[in-house]
Design a protein around this motif. Structure first.
Motif, PDB file in Angstrom:
ATOM      1  N   GLU A  15     -22.149  -3.281 -15.636  1.00  0.00           N
ATOM      2  CA  GLU A  15     -23.585  -3.270 -15.358  1.00  0.00           C
ATOM      3  C   GLU A  15     -23.931  -2.282 -14.246  1.00  0.00           C
ATOM      4  OE1 GLU A  15     -25.949  -7.406 -15.857  1.00  0.00           O
ATOM      5  OE2 GLU A  15     -24.033  -7.559 -14.815  1.00  0.00           O
ATOM      6  N   ASP A  16     -25.064  -1.616 -14.403  1.00  0.00           N
ATOM      7  CA  ASP A  16     -25.574  -0.744 -13.349  1.00  0.00           C
ATOM      8  C   ASP A  16     -25.929  -1.632 -12.146  1.00  0.00           C
ATOM      9  OD1 ASP A  16     -27.134   0.854 -11.677  1.00  0.00           O
ATOM     10  OD2 ASP A  16     -28.034   1.950 -13.351  1.00  0.00           O
ATOM     11  N   PRO A  17     -25.312  -1.376 -10.976  1.00  0.00           N
ATOM     12  CA  PRO A  17     -25.552  -2.265  -9.836  1.00  0.00           C
ATOM     13  C   PRO A  17     -27.008  -2.306  -9.368  1.00  0.00           C
ATOM     14  CG  PRO A  17     -24.361  -0.287  -9.152  1.00  0.00           C
ATOM     15  CD  PRO A  17     -24.372  -0.292 -10.654  1.00  0.00           C
ATOM     16  N   VAL A  66     -15.606  -1.837  -9.949  1.00  0.00           N
ATOM     17  CA  VAL A  66     -14.424  -2.619 -10.325  1.00  0.00           C
ATOM     18  C   VAL A  66     -14.736  -3.332 -11.645  1.00  0.00           C
ATOM     19  CG1 VAL A  66     -13.124  -4.702  -9.726  1.00  0.00           C
ATOM     20  CG2 VAL A  66     -13.499  -2.938  -8.004  1.00  0.00           C
ATOM     21  N   GLY A  67     -13.817  -3.256 -12.590  1.00  0.00           N
ATOM     22  CA  GLY A  67     -14.012  -3.944 -13.866  1.00  0.00           C
ATOM     23  C   GLY A  67     -14.809  -3.158 -14.892  1.00  0.00           C
ATOM     24  N   ALA A  68     -15.256  -1.942 -14.539  1.00  0.00           N
ATOM     25  CA  ALA A  68     -16.031  -1.146 -15.502  1.00  0.00           C
ATOM     26  C   ALA A  68     -15.156  -0.705 -16.666  1.00  0.00           C
ATOM     27  CB  ALA A  68     -16.651   0.063 -14.822  1.00  0.00           C
ATOM     28  N   THR A  69     -13.890  -0.432 -16.393  1.00  0.00           N
ATOM     29  CA  THR A  69     -12.933  -0.035 -17.421  1.00  0.00           C
ATOM     30  C   THR A  69     -11.620  -0.785 -17.181  1.00  0.00           C
ATOM     31  OG1 THR A  69     -12.273   1.813 -16.031  1.00  0.00           O
ATOM     32  CG2 THR A  69     -13.877   2.304 -17.751  1.00  0.00           C
ATOM     33  N   LYS A  70     -10.740  -0.725 -18.186  1.00  0.00           N
ATOM     34  CA  LYS A  70      -9.488  -1.485 -18.087  1.00  0.00           C
ATOM     35  C   LYS A  70      -8.574  -0.984 -16.975  1.00  0.00           C
ATOM     36  CE  LYS A  70      -8.817  -3.788 -22.450  1.00  0.00           C
ATOM     37  NZ  LYS A  70      -8.848  -3.298 -23.840  1.00  0.00           N
ATOM     38  N   ASP A  71      -8.661   0.313 -16.664  1.00  0.00           N
ATOM     39  CA  ASP A  71      -7.790   0.865 -15.624  1.00  0.00           C
ATOM     40  C   ASP A  71      -8.368   0.659 -14.214  1.00  0.00           C
ATOM     41  OD1 ASP A  71      -9.819   2.593 -16.209  1.00  0.00           O
ATOM     42  OD2 ASP A  71      -8.602   4.416 -16.270  1.00  0.00           O
ATOM     43  N   PRO A 129      -9.133  -2.677 -12.609  1.00  0.00           N
ATOM     44  CA  PRO A 129      -9.290  -4.126 -12.429  1.00  0.00           C
ATOM     45  C   PRO A 129      -9.542  -4.550 -10.977  1.00  0.00           C
ATOM     46  CG  PRO A 129      -6.967  -3.572 -12.722  1.00  0.00           C
ATOM     47  CD  PRO A 129      -7.735  -2.308 -12.940  1.00  0.00           C
ATOM     48  N   ASP A 130      -9.198  -3.690 -10.016  1.00  0.00           N
ATOM     49  CA  ASP A 130      -9.480  -4.008  -8.610  1.00  0.00           C
ATOM     50  C   ASP A 130      -9.849  -2.729  -7.878  1.00  0.00           C
ATOM     51  OD1 ASP A 130      -7.016  -2.726  -7.443  1.00  0.00           O
ATOM     52  OD2 ASP A 130      -6.082  -4.188  -8.776  1.00  0.00           O
ATOM     53  N   SER A 131     -10.230  -2.851  -6.602  1.00  0.00           N
ATOM     54  CA  SER A 131     -10.820  -1.691  -5.934  1.00  0.00           C
ATOM     55  C   SER A 131      -9.835  -0.538  -5.749  1.00  0.00           C
ATOM     56  CB  SER A 131     -11.453  -2.104  -4.607  1.00  0.00           C
ATOM     57  OG  SER A 131     -10.650  -3.044  -3.939  1.00  0.00           O
ATOM     58  N   ILE A 132      -8.574  -0.841  -5.452  1.00  0.00           N
ATOM     59  CA  ILE A 132      -7.619   0.254  -5.250  1.00  0.00           C
ATOM     60  C   ILE A 132      -7.310   0.949  -6.577  1.00  0.00           C
ATOM     61  CG2 ILE A 132      -5.245   0.801  -4.515  1.00  0.00           C
ATOM     62  CD1 ILE A 132      -5.535  -1.221  -2.268  1.00  0.00           C
ATOM     63  N   SER A 133      -7.141   0.167  -7.650  1.00  0.00           N
ATOM     64  CA  SER A 133      -6.904   0.842  -8.943  1.00  0.00           C
ATOM     65  C   SER A 133      -8.133   1.586  -9.436  1.00  0.00           C
ATOM     66  CB  SER A 133      -6.382  -0.092 -10.035  1.00  0.00           C
ATOM     67  OG  SER A 133      -6.559  -1.414  -9.739  1.00  0.00           O
ATOM     68  N   MET A 134      -9.317   1.136  -9.027  1.00  0.00           N
ATOM     69  CA  MET A 134     -10.539   1.867  -9.408  1.00  0.00           C
ATOM     70  C   MET A 134     -10.496   3.305  -8.862  1.00  0.00           C
ATOM     71  SD  MET A 134     -14.466   1.019  -8.228  1.00  0.00           S
ATOM     72  CE  MET A 134     -14.051   1.331  -6.504  1.00  0.00           C
ATOM     73  N   LEU A 190     -18.386  16.975 -16.365  1.00  0.00           N
ATOM     74  CA  LEU A 190     -19.579  16.176 -16.049  1.00  0.00           C
ATOM     75  C   LEU A 190     -19.125  14.710 -15.949  1.00  0.00           C
ATOM     76  CD1 LEU A 190     -22.884  16.208 -18.188  1.00  0.00           C
ATOM     77  CD2 LEU A 190     -22.261  14.482 -16.542  1.00  0.00           C
ATOM     78  N   GLY A 191     -19.226  14.135 -14.767  1.00  0.00           N
ATOM     79  CA  GLY A 191     -18.816  12.747 -14.568  1.00  0.00           C
ATOM     80  C   GLY A 191     -19.996  11.804 -14.759  1.00  0.00           C
ATOM     81  N   THR A 192     -19.778  10.762 -15.578  1.00  0.00           N
ATOM     82  CA  THR A 192     -20.842   9.768 -15.775  1.00  0.00           C
ATOM     83  C   THR A 192     -20.288   8.380 -15.447  1.00  0.00           C
ATOM     84  OG1 THR A 192     -20.220   9.368 -18.073  1.00  0.00           O
ATOM     85  CG2 THR A 192     -21.820  11.101 -17.687  1.00  0.00           C
ATOM     86  N   ALA A 193     -21.159   7.486 -15.032  1.00  0.00           N
ATOM     87  CA  ALA A 193     -20.750   6.084 -14.906  1.00  0.00           C
ATOM     88  C   ALA A 193     -20.796   5.491 -16.302  1.00  0.00           C
ATOM     89  CB  ALA A 193     -21.683   5.337 -13.971  1.00  0.00           C
TER      90      ALA A 193
END
Ligand SMILES: [Zn+2]
Length: 350
Positions: free
Chosen positions: A63-65, A323-328, A330-335, A294-297
């Motif tokens: 979701e768009d914050p 966090v949680g937007a994509t499978k890779d 799942p948490d802030s550091i992996s984001m 071109l980077g998009t959310a």
């Protein structure tokens, strides 16, 4: 009568139970109930609070914050919460409705159980004029702080302070949780060698003041400090100086941290859909400046980015801006790792 007897029996058991607990073991404290507006804040709260906290996020990763509609069951969670966390800086304009609707005095803004995760954190893109342009979503500066790993640590610190405020008896637990997270974060950003040599505090201070890159040119034992750099900063080194377009202005902290050169945005202004003339201008710019990515959310409308890709060959790279937007992510550091890896892939194709 029968019922009454049963009730008193149950009561007796309960009393006996409590006495038993009092004599033998500690009565376990209920977990601190934390409600966060966004998954990245919920993740930081879990990292800091561990199994002393129970955390829910009102927004979802996809979701768009700026625009979240919490469900009635989530509103219910706010009603029972001990701690409420939001970024602030007018990002979650919707949160005030949730707080008003829930009517939980303990977590209202300005109360002990409320945390602005952005408090005291250096912000960028603060508008110079006081008038809020129509539709501009960033009236108090850019609130998308969490895509900078250094600022993630500062947000975690603010959250830790909030937990301590509402549960002083567990202060030590929360402090230790924060310190452990900060250490994981420092190692992830700079790699083990530099952290061992200089310490996370010094590195983070240099990074926040924008002096890290020049500092790393200094020599230590015959070689520049930059040779000892690891972590995200090393991984993202090929991004430094690369031109990029983004959809929305939610990448300034990321691009500043990793040295990307942001050439423009698909949106005319934050929150404003691109006009036909703006689209045309972008097309010419991409060709003239040879912009490759071109980077998009993941929640951005992809029709204009795709049209630009067809016309110019620019690589559209969907990025987990939460966090949680994509499978890779799942948490802030992996984001953060996912953001870097996806962009590196984008340039390798472009
Ligand atoms: Zn925004």
């Amino acid at each position: 009568m029968k019922d009454k007897a049963r009730v008193s029996l149950l009561l007796a058991w309960a009393v006996l139970g409590l006495v038993g607990l009092g004599m033998g073991q500690q009565v376990p404290r209920p977990k601190l109930r934390v409600v966060a507006t966004l998954p990245v804040l919920a993740d930081l709260a879990r990292q800091v609070g561990g199994d002393h906290v129970q955390v829910v996020s009102l927004g979802k990763g996809q979701e768009d914050p700026h625009y979240v509609t919490p469900t009635p069951s989530l509103m219910q969670a706010v009603r029972r919460a001990d701690l409420f966390i939001e970024v602030g800086m007018s990002l979650e304009m919707w949160a005030v409705n949730v707080l008003d609707g829930a009517g939980n005095k303990r977590v209202r803004r300005e109360s002990k159980g409320h945390v602005y995760a952005s408090e005291g954190i250096p912000v960028l893109e603060v508008p110079v004029s006081m008038t809020r342009a129509k539709g501009d979503l960033h009236p108090n500066g850019n609130p998308h702080l969490w895509v900078d790993p250094v600022r993630l640590g500062l947000m975690a610190r603010n959250i830790e302070k909030g937990m301590e405020r509402v549960r002083p008896s567990e202060a030590r637990w929360f402090q230790e949780g924060y310190v452990a997270f900060q250490k994981r974060l420092d190692l992830a950003i700079y790699g083990p060698e530099l952290v061992k040599l200089l310490g996370g505090k010094v590195l983070n201070r240099l990074a926040l003041s924008g002096k890290l890159q020049s500092f790393l040119k200094r020599k230590y034992k015959g070689k520049p400090l930059s040779a000892r750099l690891g972590g995200f900063l090393k991984l993202a080194a090929p991004l430094r100086g690369r031109k990029i377009l983004f959809y929305h202005q939610n990448w300034i902290y990321f691009s500043t941290r990793f040295g990307l050169e942001v050439r423009g945005f698909v949106e005319d202004k934050p929150g404003i859909t691109p006009s036909a003339s703006h689209k045309l201008k972008l097309m010419e710019q991409i060709k003239a400046e040879k912009i490759k990515v071109l980077g998009t959310a993941t929640w951005n409308d992809d029709s204009v980015p795709n049209a630009l890709a067809r016309e110019t060959g620019i690589q559209v790279v969907p990025l987990p801006a939460m966090v949680g937007a994509t499978k890779d992510a799942p948490d802030s550091i992996s984001m953060i790792r996912a953001l870097i890896t996806r962009l590196l892939n984008g340039y390798s194709k472009g």
